[in-house]
Motif scaffolding. Sequence first.
Motif, mmCIF file in Angstrom:
data_model
loop_
_atom_site.group_PDB
_atom_site.id
_atom_site.type_symbol
_atom_site.label_atom_id
_atom_site.label_comp_id
_atom_site.label_asym_id
_atom_site.label_seq_id
_atom_site.Cartn_x
_atom_site.Cartn_y
_atom_site.Cartn_z
ATOM 1 N N PHE A 356 29.856 -118.681 49.119
ATOM 2 C CA PHE A 356 28.894 -118.915 50.203
ATOM 3 C C PHE A 356 27.991 -117.702 50.386
ATOM 4 N N ALA A 357 28.573 -116.500 50.324
ATOM 5 C CA ALA A 357 27.782 -115.276 50.457
ATOM 6 C C ALA A 357 26.764 -115.165 49.317
ATOM 7 N N TRP A 358 27.180 -115.551 48.102
ATOM 8 C CA TRP A 358 26.251 -115.505 46.973
ATOM 9 C C TRP A 358 25.085 -116.479 47.182
ATOM 10 N N LEU A 359 25.382 -117.663 47.703
ATOM 11 C CA LEU A 359 24.324 -118.640 47.968
ATOM 12 C C LEU A 359 23.361 -118.120 49.035
ATOM 13 N N ILE A 360 23.902 -117.486 50.069
ATOM 14 C CA ILE A 360 23.028 -116.914 51.108
ATOM 15 C C ILE A 360 22.132 -115.847 50.499
ATOM 16 N N HIS A 361 22.721 -115.006 49.652
ATOM 17 C CA HIS A 361 21.944 -113.924 49.029
ATOM 18 C C HIS A 361 20.833 -114.475 48.152
ATOM 19 N N ARG A 362 21.163 -115.478 47.322
ATOM 20 C CA ARG A 362 20.184 -116.000 46.378
ATOM 21 C C ARG A 362 19.135 -116.894 47.021
ATOM 22 N N LEU A 363 19.558 -117.751 47.939
ATOM 23 C CA LEU A 363 18.667 -118.765 48.481
ATOM 24 C C LEU A 363 17.976 -118.367 49.780
ATOM 25 N N ILE A 364 18.577 -117.441 50.510
ATOM 26 C CA ILE A 364 18.014 -117.040 51.813
ATOM 27 C C ILE A 364 17.542 -115.600 51.777
ATOM 28 N N GLU A 365 18.451 -114.712 51.458
ATOM 29 C CA GLU A 365 18.166 -113.284 51.606
ATOM 30 C C GLU A 365 17.064 -112.801 50.662
ATOM 31 N N ARG A 366 17.165 -113.104 49.389
ATOM 32 C CA ARG A 366 16.192 -112.567 48.433
ATOM 33 C C ARG A 366 14.775 -113.078 48.677
ATOM 34 N N PRO A 367 14.554 -114.394 48.773
ATOM 35 C CA PRO A 367 13.168 -114.841 49.001
ATOM 36 C C PRO A 367 12.630 -114.431 50.363
ATOM 37 N N ALA A 368 13.458 -114.498 51.403
ATOM 38 C CA ALA A 368 12.981 -114.128 52.739
ATOM 39 C C ALA A 368 12.687 -112.631 52.819
ATOM 40 N N SER A 369 13.534 -111.810 52.192
ATOM 41 C CA SER A 369 13.305 -110.362 52.205
ATOM 42 C C SER A 369 12.006 -110.009 51.492
ATOM 43 N N ALA A 370 11.745 -110.687 50.363
ATOM 44 C CA ALA A 370 10.513 -110.415 49.621
ATOM 45 C C ALA A 370 9.284 -110.764 50.450
ATOM 46 N N ALA A 371 9.324 -111.920 51.106
ATOM 47 C CA ALA A 371 8.186 -112.319 51.943
ATOM 48 C C ALA A 371 8.001 -111.370 53.120
ATOM 49 N N LEU A 372 9.097 -110.983 53.739
ATOM 50 C CA LEU A 372 9.035 -110.067 54.876
ATOM 51 C C LEU A 372 8.523 -108.702 54.433
ATOM 52 N N ARG A 373 8.934 -108.272 53.246
ATOM 53 C CA ARG A 373 8.483 -106.970 52.737
ATOM 54 C C ARG A 373 6.969 -106.969 52.511
ATOM 55 N N ARG A 374 6.461 -108.064 51.956
ATOM 56 C CA ARG A 374 5.005 -108.147 51.740
ATOM 57 C C ARG A 374 4.253 -108.133 53.064
ATOM 58 N N GLY A 375 4.770 -108.865 54.048
ATOM 59 C CA GLY A 375 4.116 -108.893 55.352
ATOM 60 C C GLY A 375 4.129 -107.533 56.025
ATOM 61 N N LEU A 376 5.235 -106.824 55.933
ATOM 62 C CA LEU A 376 5.323 -105.489 56.536
ATOM 63 C C LEU A 376 4.414 -104.497 55.809
ATOM 64 N N ALA A 377 4.324 -104.637 54.483
ATOM 65 C CA ALA A 377 3.435 -103.745 53.727
ATOM 66 C C ALA A 377 1.993 -103.918 54.186
ATOM 67 N N ARG A 378 1.569 -105.177 54.366
ATOM 68 C CA ARG A 378 0.212 -105.413 54.860
ATOM 69 C C ARG A 378 0.032 -104.855 56.265
ATOM 70 N N ALA A 379 1.057 -105.004 57.096
ATOM 71 C CA ALA A 379 0.963 -104.505 58.472
ATOM 72 C C ALA A 379 0.839 -102.979 58.494
ATOM 73 N N PHE A 380 1.656 -102.284 57.696
ATOM 74 C CA PHE A 380 1.577 -100.819 57.666
ATOM 75 C C PHE A 380 0.253 -100.352 57.068
ATOM 76 N N ASP A 381 -0.265 -101.080 56.069
ATOM 77 C CA ASP A 381 -1.585 -100.737 55.522
ATOM 78 C C ASP A 381 -2.662 -100.872 56.587
ATOM 79 N N GLU A 382 -2.548 -101.913 57.394
ATOM 80 C CA GLU A 382 -3.524 -102.113 58.461
ATOM 81 C C GLU A 382 -3.430 -101.015 59.510
ATOM 82 N N VAL A 383 -2.209 -100.602 59.840
ATOM 83 C CA VAL A 383 -2.028 -99.508 60.803
ATOM 84 C C VAL A 383 -2.685 -98.237 60.278
ATOM 85 N N ARG A 384 -2.466 -97.926 58.990
ATOM 86 C CA ARG A 384 -3.063 -96.713 58.419
ATOM 87 C C ARG A 384 -4.585 -96.802 58.372
ATOM 88 N N GLU A 385 -5.100 -97.997 58.028
ATOM 89 C CA GLU A 385 -6.554 -98.160 57.951
ATOM 90 C C GLU A 385 -7.189 -98.018 59.328
#
Length: 395
Positions: A356-385
Amino acid sequence: MPPDSSLAAPATPAPAVPVQPAASPARPPAARTARPRLYILDGLRLCAALAVLSWHYAGIERDPAVWGGKAGTYMPTLHRFANYGWVGVEMFFLISGFVICMSSWGRPLGSFVSSRITRLFPAYWFSVLFLAAVAFLVRVPWNEGLIKGSYSNVITNLTMVQEGTGGMDVDGVYWTLWIELRFYILFGLMAIGGLTYRKVLSFCCGWLLLALLATSTGWQVLDGIFFPRYAPYFIAGVALYMIHRFGGNLLLWGLVGFCWMQAQNQLRFIVADYYWQKVSYDVAFALVTLAFVVMIGVAVGWFDRIQWKWLVSAGALTYPLYLVHEQFGWQVIRHFHSRVNAYVLVGVLTVSMLVFAWLIHRLIERPASAALRRGLARAFDEVREIGRRERAERV
């Protein structure tokens, strides 16, 4: 006092005296050459998670709703070991201090914040909603408080700060997340402007001093910020990473030793909390000491030869396994403990939770973390700009 040479020059040239170079100020030791990846940390994290799981599945005897309050009767051999599985939490905190310092070195503060958010929240949000749904569908005694709090308490849990706001955890293991969050905040504040050897060493010493003051004065504010019961583990972990990166010296080894002594002192209060479980301080002390020794081994390179890449995947299961195993596992044990052999039940349940933990990691954690990371990167870039534009407007 010698005469002023500008007023009394010698009549004949004096023999040349070699000029000694001025002593350079003491510098922090240079970082050691690159070492192999510490795969052992992934393995240790999973071992700590499995120890906590064993405590919840086979160690606890207090709650009559799980094993009828007779875990030791159903599986006496496993119970004797699982009775101390809670020490896995202390191991987690040691590892956390080491890993957070290691992963933050040379990175900007925004990267540190982004890494913590993307690491913690996606699997946690799923676990909160999943376990809340289970709790509302299957009413059990240990979830009465959660049910009473209804959806408001579940929403509060999604912030991960329910421990600090008087809310009730959806799952009992979430109390450790509030401690981890406070460590991240303290470390993040210290990391503003970048990490340096002297800065991190001063941070460790200052935190330890304030944790000691919190204990001696009983001030709730100090206790809430510096959590003296568990601070020695995080501080020792940070100091051990410094030893790993730069090499040891009397200051760092002394700091680790002092943290170990303070940890064993605070362990008396932790053991006292388990009075109903008949936990031995001597056994707990030996296990905590073993945890320190193992992490010392990590710092000085005893385990560098362990280069098993599969440990990365094993370590990835640790966090989702920790988040979902307790409440859901208790539900299964409650329904099947009288019909299935205890050892078989715990074994199958443990393997199922890992899957179950492996399924959470593969199906929830990895894709959601990647999307969240991209959104935060854009947010921090905007703060710096925006910051650059504001500075330009002031010129």
